[in-house]
Write a protein that holds these residues in place. Structure first.
Motif, PDB file in Angstrom:
ATOM      1  N   GLU A  93       0.848  -1.684   0.153  1.00 31.10           N
ATOM      2  CA  GLU A  93      -0.061  -0.253   0.122  1.00 31.10           C
ATOM      3  C   GLU A  93       0.797   1.333   0.237  1.00 31.10           C
ATOM      4  O   GLU A  93       0.589   2.388  -0.654  1.00 31.10           O
ATOM      5  CB  GLU A  93      -0.836  -0.051   1.106  1.00 31.10           C
ATOM      6  CG  GLU A  93      -1.693   0.895   1.472  1.00 31.10           C
ATOM      7  CD  GLU A  93      -3.400   0.826   0.324  1.00 31.10           C
ATOM      8  OE1 GLU A  93      -4.090   1.733   0.634  1.00 31.10           O
ATOM      9  OE2 GLU A  93      -3.487  -0.054   0.454  1.00 31.10           O
ATOM     10  N   GLY A  94       1.937   0.924   1.018  1.00 32.47           N
ATOM     11  CA  GLY A  94       2.388   2.593   0.798  1.00 32.47           C
ATOM     12  C   GLY A  94       3.384   2.565  -0.483  1.00 32.47           C
ATOM     13  O   GLY A  94       3.822   3.869  -0.634  1.00 32.47           O
ATOM     14  N   SER A  95       4.334   1.815  -1.665  1.00 30.79           N
ATOM     15  CA  SER A  95       4.234   2.110  -2.798  1.00 30.79           C
ATOM     16  C   SER A  95       3.248   2.795  -3.358  1.00 30.79           C
ATOM     17  O   SER A  95       3.856   3.294  -4.352  1.00 30.79           O
ATOM     18  CB  SER A  95       4.961   0.298  -3.011  1.00 30.79           C
ATOM     19  OG  SER A  95       5.855   0.142  -2.366  1.00 30.79           O
ATOM     20  N   LYS A  96       2.641   1.997  -3.174  1.00 25.73           N
ATOM     21  CA  LYS A  96       1.454   2.841  -4.401  1.00 25.73           C
ATOM     22  C   LYS A  96       1.338   4.040  -3.695  1.00 25.73           C
ATOM     23  O   LYS A  96       0.733   4.520  -4.971  1.00 25.73           O
ATOM     24  CB  LYS A  96       0.121   1.773  -3.933  1.00 25.73           C
ATOM     25  CG  LYS A  96       0.278   0.189  -4.605  1.00 25.73           C
ATOM     26  CD  LYS A  96      -1.544  -0.842  -4.621  1.00 25.73           C
ATOM     27  CE  LYS A  96      -1.159  -1.853  -4.685  1.00 25.73           C
ATOM     28  NZ  LYS A  96      -2.350  -2.602  -4.311  1.00 25.73           N
ATOM     29  N   LEU A  97       0.537   4.137  -2.575  1.00 32.49           N
ATOM     30  CA  LEU A  97       0.422   5.700  -2.645  1.00 32.49           C
ATOM     31  C   LEU A  97       1.741   6.473  -2.114  1.00 32.49           C
ATOM     32  O   LEU A  97       1.492   7.461  -3.351  1.00 32.49           O
ATOM     33  CB  LEU A  97       0.005   5.990  -0.682  1.00 32.49           C
ATOM     34  CG  LEU A  97      -0.225   7.318  -0.052  1.00 32.49           C
ATOM     35  CD1 LEU A  97      -0.853   7.910  -0.852  1.00 32.49           C
ATOM     36  CD2 LEU A  97       0.114   7.299   1.168  1.00 32.49           C
ATOM     37  N   ARG A  98       3.128   6.513  -2.532  1.00 34.75           N
ATOM     38  CA  ARG A  98       3.618   6.623  -2.660  1.00 34.75           C
ATOM     39  C   ARG A  98       3.795   7.241  -4.927  1.00 34.75           C
ATOM     40  O   ARG A  98       4.180   8.307  -4.515  1.00 34.75           O
ATOM     41  CB  ARG A  98       5.516   6.276  -2.417  1.00 34.75           C
ATOM     42  CG  ARG A  98       5.540   5.992  -0.890  1.00 34.75           C
ATOM     43  CD  ARG A  98       7.114   5.850  -1.185  1.00 34.75           C
ATOM     44  NE  ARG A  98       7.609   4.416  -1.001  1.00 34.75           N
ATOM     45  CZ  ARG A  98       7.204   4.441  -0.029  1.00 34.75           C
ATOM     46  NH1 ARG A  98       6.038   4.394   1.227  1.00 34.75           N
ATOM     47  NH2 ARG A  98       6.966   2.298  -0.724  1.00 34.75           N
ATOM     48  N   LEU A  99       3.875   5.907  -5.448  1.00 35.52           N
ATOM     49  CA  LEU A  99       3.029   5.966  -6.724  1.00 35.52           C
ATOM     50  C   LEU A  99       1.856   7.291  -7.406  1.00 35.52           C
ATOM     51  O   LEU A  99       2.251   7.737  -8.226  1.00 35.52           O
ATOM     52  CB  LEU A  99       2.996   4.530  -7.627  1.00 35.52           C
ATOM     53  CG  LEU A  99       2.148   5.080  -8.852  1.00 35.52           C
ATOM     54  CD1 LEU A  99       3.299   5.025  -9.472  1.00 35.52           C
ATOM     55  CD2 LEU A  99       1.705   3.586  -9.683  1.00 35.52           C
ATOM     56  N   ILE A 100       1.034   7.306  -6.414  1.00 36.83           N
ATOM     57  CA  ILE A 100       0.104   8.662  -6.954  1.00 36.83           C
ATOM     58  C   ILE A 100       0.331   9.459  -6.399  1.00 36.83           C
ATOM     59  O   ILE A 100       0.237  10.429  -6.902  1.00 36.83           O
ATOM     60  CB  ILE A 100      -1.000   7.987  -5.505  1.00 36.83           C
ATOM     61  CG1 ILE A 100      -1.568   6.819  -5.565  1.00 36.83           C
ATOM     62  CG2 ILE A 100      -1.963   8.718  -5.856  1.00 36.83           C
ATOM     63  CD1 ILE A 100      -2.374   6.005  -4.998  1.00 36.83           C
TER      64      ILE A 100
END
Length: 173
Positions: A63-70
Motif C-alpha cells: 500500500e505504501g508503494s502505491k501511495l508513493r506512486l500516486i
C-alpha cells in the motif's frame, strides 16, 4: 492484434530498458525494474504484455508503494506546471488537454480543487487527460470529490495505469 514496441525489450540490456521504460510510470522506475525481473524471452515485446507486467508490479506492491506512486504525480494546472517543473510527458499531456490555456477563473478553480482533494484524500487528483479538455477534467474533479478514500485510491491507480498505457502506445508508433 498486439502492438509491437519499436525497441523490443527481449533484445536490449537492462540499462537501455530502464532508460526507455523507467519513466512510463511517473517518477517510479521501480515498476519498470519489476517488469524487467519478469522478462522471459519475448514476453514483454508487445505494448499489452509490457503494460500488463508493469500493472502487475503495481498491483503486487504494498500500500505504501502505491501511495508513493500516486503522490509522484503533479497537480493538474498546479504550481509545478507554472514553474515548468513537469516531466516532458506530463507537460505534453497537460498541454494536450488545454490545461496551459486555462482562464484565470479556471486556474483558480484548479487550485481550489487540488487543495480540497489533497486535504480529503491525502494524495493528488489523477486523471488520464488524453481525450479530455479542461472543462471535462474540472467536471470529473468536482464529481470525484464526493467519493470515499478507498474508491479514489483505486480510481487513481486505474487512471495511472491508463496513463502508462497511453505512454507505452506512444512508444510503439
Amino acid at each position: 492484434m498486439s502492438a509491437l514496441l519499436k525497441i523490443r525489450p527481449s533484445q536490449i540490456e537492462k540499462d537501455v530498458f530502464m532508460a526507455t521504460y523507467g519513466g512510463i510510470y511517473e517518477h517510479s522506475p521501480w515498476i519498470a525494474d519489476a517488469a524487467w525481473q519478469k522478462k522471459d524471452g519475448t514476453n514483454l515485446d508487445t505494448v499489452e504484455a509490457l503494460h500488463g507486467a508493469m500493472r502487475a508490479a503495481v498491483e503486487d506492491a504494498e500500500e505504501g508503494s502505491k501511495l508513493r506512486l500516486i503522490c509522484a504525480h503533479p497537480d493538474l494546472a498546479g504550481k509545478a506546471a507554472v514553474r515548468g517543473d513537469l516531466t516532458s510527458e506530463s507537460r505534453s499531456e497537460q498541454k494536450g488537454a488545454g490545461l496551459d490555456a486555462c482562464t484565470p477563473d479556471e486556474f483558480a478553480e484548479f487550485q481550489t480543487l487540488n487543495k480540497a482533494y489533497k486535504q480529503k484524500f491525502g494524495f493528488p487528483f489523477i486523471i488520464a487527460v488524453k481525450g479530455h479538455d479542461r472543462h471535462s477534467i474540472l467536471a470529473a474533479f468536482r464529481a470525484r470529490l464526493n467519493n470515499d478514500r478507498a474508491r479514489e485510491f483505486e480510481t487513481a491507480l486505474n487512471q495511472i495505469h491508463k496513463i502508462a498505457g497511453f505512454r507505452l502506445a506512444d512508444l510503439s508508433l
